[in-house]
Design a protein around this motif. Structure first.
Motif, PDB file in Angstrom:
ATOM      1  N   LYS A 153      -2.503  -5.754 -15.458  1.00 11.38           N
ATOM      2  CA  LYS A 153      -3.112  -4.702 -14.626  1.00 11.38           C
ATOM      3  C   LYS A 153      -3.408  -3.421 -15.525  1.00 11.38           C
ATOM      4  N   PHE A 181       0.861  -1.136   0.007  1.00 15.23           N
ATOM      5  CA  PHE A 181      -0.022   0.024   0.159  1.00 15.23           C
ATOM      6  C   PHE A 181       0.790   1.153   0.078  1.00 15.23           C
ATOM      7  N   ASN A 191       4.555   1.549  -5.265  1.00 13.17           N
ATOM      8  CA  ASN A 191       3.786   1.332  -6.611  1.00 13.17           C
ATOM      9  C   ASN A 191       4.178  -0.199  -6.962  1.00 13.17           C
ATOM     10  N   ARG A 230      -8.329  -3.233  -1.413  1.00 11.21           N
ATOM     11  CA  ARG A 230      -7.653  -1.926  -1.667  1.00 11.21           C
ATOM     12  C   ARG A 230      -6.844  -1.553  -3.079  1.00 11.21           C
ATOM     13  N   ARG A 231      -6.356  -2.614  -3.722  1.00 12.08           N
ATOM     14  CA  ARG A 231      -5.796  -2.463  -4.877  1.00 12.08           C
ATOM     15  C   ARG A 231      -6.173  -3.723  -5.788  1.00 12.08           C
ATOM     16  N   ILE A 272      -5.351  -6.989  -0.347  1.00 12.70           N
ATOM     17  CA  ILE A 272      -4.980  -6.617  -1.657  1.00 12.70           C
ATOM     18  C   ILE A 272      -6.200  -6.236  -2.745  1.00 12.70           C
ATOM     19  N   LYS A 273      -7.053  -7.169  -2.668  1.00  9.54           N
ATOM     20  CA  LYS A 273      -8.093  -7.257  -3.611  1.00  9.54           C
ATOM     21  C   LYS A 273      -9.039  -6.194  -3.207  1.00  9.54           C
ATOM     22  N   GLN A 279      -6.512  -4.133  -8.590  1.00  9.82           N
ATOM     23  CA  GLN A 279      -5.913  -4.271 -10.146  1.00  9.82           C
ATOM     24  C   GLN A 279      -4.345  -4.970  -9.821  1.00  9.82           C
ATOM     25  N   CYS A 280      -3.944  -5.031  -8.804  1.00 13.57           N
ATOM     26  CA  CYS A 280      -2.662  -5.688  -8.362  1.00 13.57           C
ATOM     27  C   CYS A 280      -2.741  -7.088  -8.414  1.00 13.57           C
TER      28      CYS A 280
END
Length: 458
Positions: A120, A42, A45, A70-71, A67-68, A73-74
């Motif tokens: 991504k 977090f 990058n 908050r981010r 991760i899924k 696309q990662c």
């Protein structure tokens, strides 16, 4: 430069992966816990994450879900030493991009990272974010790359009501996969109904599938609820779908297109909400080309396809299958086979298995019945499978009379020779053999090798 994050509580693995990916042009960060990994992900990058599932404290699945959320696309690639369908389903349904078993094959992991990173920037920006659900199907055994792909396919297709086609040779376990798709779906509490399309004549199959009204035909003394109605919102598995008659193909097409059917002898239109899973060992494209199978039905069925590999293409799974099937045989036959000799395992892995897992199970059952001790040896293997009883293969006429053996046996014998020469120092053995440590570990498991003095060195 692509930036990847390695999360593993084993420092040696972290350093190995870090050095490997740095040498291949990646920027690499690492963490030893899920919490530390989340903080780095977090704060930086990060383009992709490679995480072990089994971590101290919060595990890799917790990190994956964080991760899924908050981010999304990662991409996240999970690594673990636990090779089972349940863990794969959990990881894939929680949003994992890929799944790589331990001991890690660096080439396989490298390929997984390269497949994941471009995702991504996909045009639609979509991410697979699914709730955690577990499939309870421990009967599907395998850790080969081919079976890992099957596990991933099961996890993904189970999340929609799409029609599924399972392709594979006889004995590869197509019905087990159908059941696993059902068990991994939201409708797993609904009925799972299986029908063998080749087991009944057309008139009986029609009644079995659609049901019939009283008096619809001679012998129909009462109304009968068909398998489609019995399945409700669950799963209807149609095995040997290629054996359907042209008339039955047309009626199945109507169900798939309109979700409507009528019981035999009735004008009532009934609706079906079942998921249809079909299976065949035939090449449907050839049947379509010859006019034996409707092209429109073929395309209706050929939506989500799961290919089951034959056993000869996943020989590394044979030791796992043998262990699983022997435990089952011991329970069923009240026997106590505890191990398999290395010679017997070599023969089992060298055979081509035209009948696949079903044939393997039958061979083991026969051997277990005859075996008096606690070790399965080559003595009770069928002659065509017992490579040692077959003896030396005669060379072609006019060539040297020198004994011929399979490349597989030569490979095993040479690895044993190198390991014994180095006193089982695996580092030195890898240098001599010119292979990686994970590959040597796989070969040791594949050939069921053990050091004579039970000591192994790094």
């Amino acid at each position: 430069m692509t930036h990847i994050l390695i999360v593993d509580d084993d420092e040696a693995i972290r350093q190995t992966l870090k050095v490997y990916f740095q040498q291949h042009g990646f920027k690499v960060s690492s963490a030893g816990t899920a919490e530390e990994g989340a903080a780095l992900a977090f704060a930086s990058n990060i383009d992709a994450i490679v995480s072990d599932i089994r971590l101290p404290g919060k595990d890799g699945l917790w990190l994956l879900r964080e991760i899924k959320q908050r981010r999304p696309q990662c991409p996240v690639i999970m690594i673990t030493a636990f090779h089972d369908l349940e863990m794969t389903v959990v990881a894939m349904q929680a949003g994992a991009t890929d799944y790589v078993p331990k001991p890690i094959d660096l080439d396989e992991l490298d390929a997984a990272v390269k497949r994941a990173v471009p995702r991504k920037s996909d045009a639609d920006g979509a991410a697979l974010v699914l709730g955690p659900q577990v499939a309870s199907c421990s009967k599907i055994v395998g850790q080969s790359f081919a079976m890992k792909e099957v596990f991933k396919s099961i996890a993904l297709v189970a999340q929609s009501r799409v029609t599924v086609m399972i392709l594979g040779e006889s004995g590869t376990g197509k019905e087990l996969v159908a059941r696993a798709v059902h068990d991994a779906s939201d409708e797993r509490q609904s009925p799972y109904i299986a029908v063998n399309c080749a087991a009944l004549v057309e008139s009986l199959l029609e009644s079995e599938l659609f049901g019939h009204e009283r008096g619809a035909f001679t012998g129909a003394v009462s109304a009968h609820k068909g398998k489609i109605e019995q399945a409700g919102e669950g799963t209807l598995f149609l095995d040997e779908i290629a054996e359907l008659s042209p008339a039955m193909q047309g009626k199945l097409l109507r169900i798939l297109e309109e979700r409507e059917y009528s019981p035999v002898g009735s004008t009532q239109i009934m609706k079906s909400k079942a998921r249809f899973v079909a299976a065949t060992n035939a090449k449907l494209e050839d049947r379509v080309a010859s006019g034996g199978f409707r092209e429109d039905l073929y395309y209706r069925l050929n939506v989500a396809v799961i290919h089951l590999p034959p056993l000869r293409e996943r020989r590394n799974d044979i030791p796992l299958l043998v262990e699983f099937l022997l435990k089952k045989a011991n329970r069923d036959l009240q026997k106590s086979i505890r191990r398999v000799s290395s010679e017997a395992m070599t023969c089992l892995q060298a055979y081509s298995w035209p009948g696949n897992v079903r044939q393997l199970e039958n061979v083991l059952l026969k051997a277990v019945v005859m075996e008096q001790g606690d070790t399965l040896t080559t003595e009770h293997l069928l002659p065509e499978i017992n490579c040692h009883s077959r003896g030396v293969v005669e060379p072609p006429q006019g060539t040297s009379r020198e004994a011929f053996v399979s490349l597989r046996i030569l490979e095993r014998d040479y690895i044993v020779r190198v390991l014994n020469t180095t006193r089982w120092h695996k580092g030195k053995a890898c240098q001599i053999l010119g292979i990686s440590r994970p590959r040597l570990e796989r070969k040791i498991r594949e050939f069921d090798l053990t050091a004579a003095d039970d000591r192994e060195k790094d």
